[in-house]
Design an enzyme around this catalytic site. Structure first.
Site, PDB file in Angstrom:
ATOM      1  CB  ALA A   1     -38.638 -44.491  12.573  1.00 10.91           C
TER       2      ALA A   1
ATOM      3  N   GLY B   1     -36.683 -48.107  16.003  1.00  6.89           N
ATOM      4  CA  GLY B   1     -37.955 -48.996  15.710  1.00  6.89           C
ATOM      5  C   GLY B   1     -37.746 -50.327  15.207  1.00  6.89           C
TER       6      GLY B   1
ATOM      7  CD  GLU C   1     -39.204 -47.851  19.567  1.00  5.68           C
ATOM      8  OE1 GLU C   1     -38.730 -47.644  18.417  1.00  5.68           O
ATOM      9  OE2 GLU C   1     -39.560 -47.286  20.366  1.00  5.68           O
TER      10      GLU C   1
ATOM     11  CD  GLU D   1     -35.304 -44.383  19.113  1.00  8.91           C
ATOM     12  OE1 GLU D   1     -34.067 -44.635  19.796  1.00  8.91           O
ATOM     13  OE2 GLU D   1     -35.809 -45.298  18.776  1.00  8.91           O
TER      14      GLU D   1
HETATM   15  N1  COA Z   1     -33.950 -44.341   7.932  1.00  5.80           N
HETATM   16  C1  COA Z   1     -33.841 -44.023   6.678  1.00  5.80           C
HETATM   17  N2  COA Z   1     -32.877 -44.412   5.917  1.00  5.80           N
HETATM   18  C2  COA Z   1     -31.783 -45.262   6.606  1.00  5.80           C
HETATM   19  C3  COA Z   1     -31.973 -45.657   8.085  1.00  5.80           C
HETATM   20  C4  COA Z   1     -33.030 -45.323   8.754  1.00  5.80           C
HETATM   21  N3  COA Z   1     -33.569 -45.651   9.992  1.00  5.80           N
HETATM   22  N4  COA Z   1     -30.980 -46.515   8.525  1.00  5.80           N
HETATM   23  C5  COA Z   1     -30.296 -46.563   7.140  1.00  5.80           C
HETATM   24  N5  COA Z   1     -30.595 -45.852   5.968  1.00  5.80           N
HETATM   25  C6  COA Z   1     -30.301 -46.006   4.384  1.00  5.80           C
HETATM   26  C7  COA Z   1     -29.186 -44.844   4.554  1.00  5.80           C
HETATM   27  O1  COA Z   1     -29.651 -43.621   4.547  1.00  5.80           O
HETATM   28  C8  COA Z   1     -28.664 -45.204   3.329  1.00  5.80           C
HETATM   29  O2  COA Z   1     -29.403 -44.733   2.313  1.00  5.80           O
HETATM   30  P1  COA Z   1     -28.634 -44.398   0.999  1.00  5.80           P
HETATM   31  O3  COA Z   1     -28.014 -45.496   0.513  1.00  5.80           O
HETATM   32  O4  COA Z   1     -29.613 -44.028   0.176  1.00  5.80           O
HETATM   33  O5  COA Z   1     -27.886 -43.174   1.319  1.00  5.80           O
HETATM   34  C9  COA Z   1     -28.987 -46.815   3.372  1.00  5.80           C
HETATM   35  O6  COA Z   1     -29.790 -46.887   4.441  1.00  5.80           O
HETATM   36  C10 COA Z   1     -27.558 -47.793   3.911  1.00  5.80           C
HETATM   37  O7  COA Z   1     -27.309 -47.134   5.186  1.00  5.80           O
HETATM   38  P2  COA Z   1     -25.785 -46.635   5.402  1.00  5.80           P
HETATM   39  O8  COA Z   1     -25.780 -45.673   6.476  1.00  5.80           O
HETATM   40  O9  COA Z   1     -25.228 -46.167   4.182  1.00  5.80           O
HETATM   41  O10 COA Z   1     -24.994 -48.082   5.896  1.00  5.80           O
HETATM   42  P3  COA Z   1     -23.841 -47.957   6.973  1.00  5.80           P
HETATM   43  O11 COA Z   1     -23.621 -49.469   6.874  1.00  5.80           O
HETATM   44  O12 COA Z   1     -22.798 -46.994   6.613  1.00  5.80           O
HETATM   45  O13 COA Z   1     -24.479 -47.867   8.319  1.00  5.80           O
HETATM   46  C11 COA Z   1     -26.046 -47.901  10.257  1.00  5.80           C
HETATM   47  C12 COA Z   1     -25.287 -48.467   9.137  1.00  5.80           C
HETATM   48  C13 COA Z   1     -27.057 -48.574  10.788  1.00  5.80           C
HETATM   49  C14 COA Z   1     -25.076 -47.438  11.319  1.00  5.80           C
HETATM   50  C15 COA Z   1     -26.555 -46.491   9.803  1.00  5.80           C
HETATM   51  O14 COA Z   1     -27.380 -46.558   8.549  1.00  5.80           O
HETATM   52  C16 COA Z   1     -27.342 -45.662  10.750  1.00  5.80           C
HETATM   53  O15 COA Z   1     -27.083 -45.141  11.585  1.00  5.80           O
HETATM   54  N6  COA Z   1     -28.879 -45.695  10.463  1.00  5.80           N
HETATM   55  C17 COA Z   1     -29.868 -44.988  11.290  1.00  5.80           C
HETATM   56  C18 COA Z   1     -29.998 -45.667  12.670  1.00  5.80           C
HETATM   57  C19 COA Z   1     -30.790 -44.962  13.700  1.00  5.80           C
HETATM   58  O16 COA Z   1     -30.519 -43.822  13.933  1.00  5.80           O
HETATM   59  N7  COA Z   1     -32.148 -45.533  13.741  1.00  5.80           N
HETATM   60  C20 COA Z   1     -33.051 -44.831  14.556  1.00  5.80           C
HETATM   61  C21 COA Z   1     -33.983 -44.075  13.784  1.00  5.80           C
HETATM   62  S1  COA Z   1     -35.228 -43.425  14.892  1.00  5.80           S
END
Ligand code: COA
Length: 260
Positions: free
Chosen positions: A66, A111, A114, A134
């Protein structure tokens, strides 16, 4: 209709719906949830669509969860609406009445996991990563993750994944029953397309009966599930496809199903 966050493609009776926010790793914001709900509603209503493939744009992610930036400002009431919208979408996909295949490369987190779990078949690249992270955000899964993971993989795995939050490999997801196939990244499209083609050529009313019996039956006591199966089995005998399928077998030829 044109979507801002989705791409829709048709190949014969196979419709592919791709979440298309690769710069945000296809995170599900409210607008994307709404568009997915509309796209799946249209796929359900369109008789020419027999199978849906759900994918994420780019190499890095199926869906990374999400949208955290959007959730950051939510009030509890907005969060309730967001959770309900997500849950409605996931239930719509699960009860679509047509097979839905999740094509999973890269991250399927929160999400995203999910969304994958409400699909009927899940094909993952060896490089895919799954998880319910989460808890690391001070949250819990809100799009049905606690319930579907519990049903798919059992209480032990659901508790471990949701409490520890860490990502797991595609192979571990396979061992837990979260995905049904794991393939080399270069074989992902070929495997998904072959599966979709097979389903597109199969009897759609039989597929709908199978989806119904297994999904409804999983939520009932066995006697009710068995009775439901009997009714769905009997209903298949009202279809032209059942006559065609059994006759084609007896005549030693390939069946041509029409969805009638
Ligand atoms: N919601 C909003 N934005 C997200 C996102 C999410 N769930 N997951 C990634 N993004 C965005 C990042 O903020 C970044 O945006 P920016 O370039 O404007 O800063 C872009 O996507 C790329 O992500 P980034 O974190 O730079 O890539 P990465 O390769 O370093 O890391 C992940 C990848 C998946 C490990 C990391 O993005 C992450 O932990 N995301 C969240 C996962 C999460 O907690 N999901 C559950 C949400 S309830």
């Amino acid at each position: 209709m044109a979507y801002r966050n989705l791409e829709i493609a048709n190949r014969g009776a196979v419709r592919t719906i791709t979440v298309n926010r690769p710069d945000k790793l296809n995170a599900l914001n409210r607008e994307t949830l709404n568009e997915l709900t509309l796209a799946f509603t249209q796929a359900a209503q369109d008789d020419d669509v027999r199978v849906v493939v759900l994918a994420g744009a780019g190499e890095k992610a199926f869906v990374a969860g999400a949208d955290i930036a959007e959730m950051n400002g939510y009030t509890p009431v907005q969060a309730q609406g967001f959770s309900r919208a997500g849950q409605r979408l996931m239930s719509l996909v699960e009860r679509l009445g047509k097979p839905v295949i999740a094509r999973i490369q890269g991250f399927a987190l929160g999400g995203g996991m999910e969304l994958a779990m409400c699909c009927h078949l899940r094909v993952a690249s060896e490089k895919a990563k799954f998880g319910q992270p989460e808890i690391n955000l001070g949250l819990i899964p809100g799009f049905g993750g606690t319930q579907r993971l519990l049903r798919l993989a059992g209480r032990g795995a659901a508790l471990e994944l949701c409490l520890l939050g860490g990502p797991i490999s595609a192979q571990r997801a396979y061992e837990l029953g979260v995905v049904t196939r794991v393939v080399a990244p270069e074989a992902l499209d070929e495997t998904v397309n072959a599966m979709a083609d097979q389903l597109a050529a199969s009897a759609p009313l039989a597929a709908a009966g199978i989806l119904d019996a297994i999904l409804q039956g999983g939520e009932t006591a066995i006697d009710q599930g068995l009775e439901f199966e009997t009714q769905a089995f009997a209903l298949a005998f009202s279809t032209e496809d059942m006559r065609e399928g059994t006759t084609a077998f007896l005549e030693k030829r390939k069946a041509a199903f029409k969805g009638r």
